[in-house]
Design a protein around this motif. Structure first.
Motif, PDB file in Angstrom:
ATOM      1  N   THR A 169      61.728 -49.516  23.396  1.00  0.00           N
ATOM      2  CA  THR A 169      61.744 -49.184  21.967  1.00  0.00           C
ATOM      3  C   THR A 169      61.560 -50.435  21.117  1.00  0.00           C
ATOM      4  O   THR A 169      60.798 -50.424  20.130  1.00  0.00           O
ATOM      5  CB  THR A 169      63.068 -48.487  21.623  1.00  0.00           C
ATOM      6  N   TYR A 194      57.186 -45.354  31.086  1.00  0.00           N
ATOM      7  CA  TYR A 194      56.327 -46.089  30.153  1.00  0.00           C
ATOM      8  C   TYR A 194      55.080 -45.270  29.839  1.00  0.00           C
ATOM      9  O   TYR A 194      54.449 -44.701  30.737  1.00  0.00           O
ATOM     10  CB  TYR A 194      55.943 -47.439  30.747  1.00  0.00           C
ATOM     11  N   ILE A 237      51.770 -48.672  21.425  1.00  0.00           N
ATOM     12  CA  ILE A 237      52.398 -47.425  21.864  1.00  0.00           C
ATOM     13  C   ILE A 237      53.377 -46.978  20.779  1.00  0.00           C
ATOM     14  O   ILE A 237      53.809 -47.766  19.935  1.00  0.00           O
ATOM     15  CB  ILE A 237      53.162 -47.595  23.196  1.00  0.00           C
ATOM     16  N   TYR A 238      53.698 -45.704  20.826  1.00  0.00           N
ATOM     17  CA  TYR A 238      54.800 -45.153  20.046  1.00  0.00           C
ATOM     18  C   TYR A 238      55.861 -44.715  21.053  1.00  0.00           C
ATOM     19  O   TYR A 238      55.630 -43.805  21.857  1.00  0.00           O
ATOM     20  CB  TYR A 238      54.354 -43.946  19.215  1.00  0.00           C
ATOM     21  N   PHE A 239      57.002 -45.356  21.009  1.00  0.00           N
ATOM     22  CA  PHE A 239      58.040 -45.060  21.989  1.00  0.00           C
ATOM     23  C   PHE A 239      59.383 -44.981  21.271  1.00  0.00           C
ATOM     24  O   PHE A 239      59.745 -45.865  20.495  1.00  0.00           O
ATOM     25  CB  PHE A 239      58.110 -46.149  23.075  1.00  0.00           C
ATOM     26  N   THR A 252      46.579 -43.465  20.276  1.00  0.00           N
ATOM     27  CA  THR A 252      47.700 -44.303  20.700  1.00  0.00           C
ATOM     28  C   THR A 252      48.712 -43.441  21.453  1.00  0.00           C
ATOM     29  O   THR A 252      49.145 -42.405  20.946  1.00  0.00           O
ATOM     30  CB  THR A 252      48.372 -44.953  19.491  1.00  0.00           C
ATOM     31  N   HIS A 305      60.084 -53.176  22.062  1.00  0.00           N
ATOM     32  CA  HIS A 305      58.705 -53.627  22.276  1.00  0.00           C
ATOM     33  C   HIS A 305      57.723 -52.806  21.439  1.00  0.00           C
ATOM     34  O   HIS A 305      56.758 -53.342  20.885  1.00  0.00           O
ATOM     35  CB  HIS A 305      58.348 -53.519  23.756  1.00  0.00           C
ATOM     36  N   SER A 306      57.978 -51.499  21.317  1.00  0.00           N
ATOM     37  CA  SER A 306      57.106 -50.661  20.491  1.00  0.00           C
ATOM     38  C   SER A 306      57.230 -51.016  19.018  1.00  0.00           C
ATOM     39  O   SER A 306      56.234 -51.037  18.286  1.00  0.00           O
ATOM     40  CB  SER A 306      57.457 -49.190  20.710  1.00  0.00           C
ATOM     41  N   SER A 307      58.442 -51.314  18.558  1.00  0.00           N
ATOM     42  CA  SER A 307      58.617 -51.681  17.155  1.00  0.00           C
ATOM     43  C   SER A 307      58.027 -53.045  16.855  1.00  0.00           C
ATOM     44  O   SER A 307      57.478 -53.276  15.769  1.00  0.00           O
ATOM     45  CB  SER A 307      60.111 -51.681  16.810  1.00  0.00           C
ATOM     46  N   SER A 344      54.139 -52.994  16.258  1.00  0.00           N
ATOM     47  CA  SER A 344      53.660 -52.011  15.280  1.00  0.00           C
ATOM     48  C   SER A 344      52.684 -52.594  14.276  1.00  0.00           C
ATOM     49  O   SER A 344      52.039 -51.846  13.540  1.00  0.00           O
ATOM     50  CB  SER A 344      54.857 -51.408  14.529  1.00  0.00           C
ATOM     51  N   ARG A 367      51.947 -41.763  22.810  1.00  0.00           N
ATOM     52  CA  ARG A 367      53.277 -41.530  22.254  1.00  0.00           C
ATOM     53  C   ARG A 367      54.172 -40.963  23.336  1.00  0.00           C
ATOM     54  O   ARG A 367      53.753 -40.161  24.159  1.00  0.00           O
ATOM     55  CB  ARG A 367      53.232 -40.550  21.083  1.00  0.00           C
ATOM     56  N   PRO A 404      49.803 -50.575  16.344  1.00  0.00           N
ATOM     57  CA  PRO A 404      50.738 -50.394  17.459  1.00  0.00           C
ATOM     58  C   PRO A 404      49.999 -50.048  18.742  1.00  0.00           C
ATOM     59  O   PRO A 404      48.998 -49.331  18.734  1.00  0.00           O
ATOM     60  CB  PRO A 404      51.617 -49.243  16.982  1.00  0.00           C
TER      61      PRO A 404
END
Length: 537
Positions: free
Chosen positions: A66, A35, A79-81, A143, A68-70, A73, A145, A77
């Motif tokens: 993924t 994470y 995080i970027y995952f 943020t 959760h990151s979307s 957004s 990534r 956002p």
């Protein structure tokens, strides 16, 4: 969720723990190492035996991160995952692995640019650097990534160069936001040639964990009839799973999927008395005694492998008078078993196996009486060897055990080949007579003729047949030159035809047969030879 350091999405982890019971510690450790707001690492090695949840848990966790990151957004956002999973089983060559890796990374990032050809690890590094390091992202630069690249089963990659894993581990040094995960079975020391990369071990399930996993609501069977409550069915199922694990875990169901399959196959047979009304669901001991045969024989799980084909019965009418009713007569034609040596071995190997058995169980002093044409003449009579020996050497009155029931003795290779030559004449008299006639024309009498006849029957197939019998452990090397290396040679040594080297073909080397009387009698009868006639009582 507040943007603080070392913070894990607890709601995602809780859902994964519920879906994968008995793996909560491993899920939390894996989430911490992947994470972006926890403690992400550059390289991670996940290892363990088959069916321990390595790939399933890793895939579910990355998919949850993924999604959760979307979902977060908008408006900003957290995080970027992104992630990509490369399965080595789907890649034929190392170049296929490189190009598939680039394609999966481009799909995960929704890359619009063109991707070049990847013929080596250098081209792969260039393409991944172009997509991951220099790609322009919208949003705040602060943020976090993270891109996780997973290589599943990378230890079984075909045509992989020796520097594949160390080169893939160096990608994280060039691309700061990349985490490379290697999923394999047993990591070798200094696998990645890096100093202390983190390793996450997935141990096999224990008995209590097997029962806990298979006792969840999705795994429970339907309630049993005859006024059986769902709770009684669940209790009976838990005790049944424990009994199946104790009886079949080692020989037939070493993993969780196989244990589940075994339980589903045996459950209808185990609960048949409950469905018939003769027993109740609470009487586990009586049910276990009634079904103990299913727990003692793993052939119930795979009946197509161990079962023998039943004999076919054909009905043929018998001749009768016109006014007499015809009575059918059953004729059984038994089919040989798939594991019968007489159906699996070629004729030369079968004759050599019979010769080895006779050589192991007969004393060397009886060879001249049994197999020499000087004693027996040109045509050997049935039972002549045994009767002749009994005349000259009467059986001892104190012997109570037949020689064929005793253990085999050691013999030299040259003696076995000589007995094999005599058996060839027994199996094919026409060939033996021709060999004897050709040898008898030398003017040296029957002894030289018999020797030439024996030598003529030893052809090039004998060496291949010996190698086959040795590789199948039907003949065992017990002495002579090269005996210490025989075990490794039969497992695939440098010798031709099954692992026999030059030392193993030494005519003075000692061997021992590794089959019993019932087996060799069936092999002999398949060749038209009664082995008992050649044994000295």
């Amino acid at each position: 969720m507040a943007n603080t350091l070392f913070e894990l999405p607890d709601e995602l982890i809780a859902s994964l723990v519920e879906n994968f019971p008995c793996r909560d510690v491993l899920i939390k450790a894996l989430a911490t190492l992947l994470y972006p707001r926890a403690a992400p690492c550059r390289n991670l090695v996940i290892h363990g035996t088959e069916a321990t949840g390595k790939t399933a848990i890793t895939t579910a966790l990355l998919q949850a991160f993924t999604e959760h990151s979307s979902a977060s957004s908008s408006p900003a956002p957290s995080i970027y995952f992104s992630h990509a999973i490369v399965k080595s089983a789907e890649c034929v060559t190392a170049r296929h692995l490189y190009e598939r890796t680039v394609g999966l990374v481009a799909d995960a990032l929704k890359w619009d640019g063109a991707t070049g050809r990847c013929e080596n690890i250098a081209a792969l590094t260039v393409e991944l650097t172009k997509m991951l390091k220099y790609a322009e992202k919208e949003g705040d630069d602060k943020t976090p990534r993270r891109f996780v690249l997973v290589f599943d089963g990378i230890d079984r990659q075909r045509e992989a160069p020796a520097t594949l894993l160390p080169a893939l581990a160096r990608l994280a040094e060039i691309i700061p936001n990349l985490t490379t995960v290697f999923i394999l079975t047993a990591p070798a020391p200094s696998l990645l040639r890096l100093s202390s990369p983190p390793h996450l071990y997935f141990p096999p399930y224990t008995k209590a964990q097997y029962v806990a996993v298979l006792s969840r609501a999705p795994e429970l069977p339907a309630p049993l009839p005859n006024t059986t409550t769902p709770q009684e069915t669940a209790d009976l199922w838990a005790r049944f799973v424990a009994a199946v694990h104790d009886s079949l875990a080692r020989p037939a169901s070493r993993t969780l999927p196989r244990l589940r399959r075994a339980c589903l196959a045996l459950w209808p047979r185990f609960t048949a008395p409950v469905a018939a009304g003769t027993h109740r669901a609470r009487e586990f001991s009586k049910l276990l005694v009634a079904a103990r045969g299913y727990f003692q024989d793993e052939s119930v799980l795979e009946p197509g492998i161990l079962s023998r084909r039943p004999p076919t019965t054909t009905t043929t009418p018998t001749p009768s008078q016109p006014n007499t009713p015809t009575k059918p007569t059953s004729v059984n034609h038994s089919t040989p078993s798939s594991t019968d040596l007489s159906a699996l071995l070629p004729p030369t190997a079968r004759l050599l196996l019979i010769a080895a058995y006779l050589t192991s169980h007969n004393a060397p002093r009886h060879d001249v009486t049994l197999f020499s044409t000087w004693h027996q003449g040109r045509g050997r009579r049935r039972g002549g060897g045994s009767s002749a020996v009994r005349t000259r050497h009467p059986r001892s009155k104190h012997r109570k055990i037949a020689r064929k029931l005793l253990g085999p003795g050691a013999f030299v290779l040259e003696r076995m080949v000589a007995v094999y030559a005599a058996l060839v004449r027994e199996h094919d008299p026409h060939r033996g007579s021709e060999d004897d006639n050709n040898g008898g024309n030398n003017g040296n009498g029957g002894s030289n003729g018999g020797a030439k006849g024996a030598a003529a029957t030893v052809d090039a197939d004998v060496g291949m047949a010996l190698a086959t019998l040795a590789s199948l452990r039907l003949l065992v090397r017990v002495g002579g030159a090269g005996a210490s290396t025989f075990s490794s040679a039969t497992g695939g040594g440098s010798g031709g035809g099954g692992g026999l080297g030059g030392a193993d073909m030494d005519r003075g080397g000692k061997w021992r047969v590794n089959i019993g009387w019932e087996v060799v009698r069936g092999v002999g009868r398949s060749m038209g030879i009664e082995v008992e006639e050649w044994l000295v009582e």
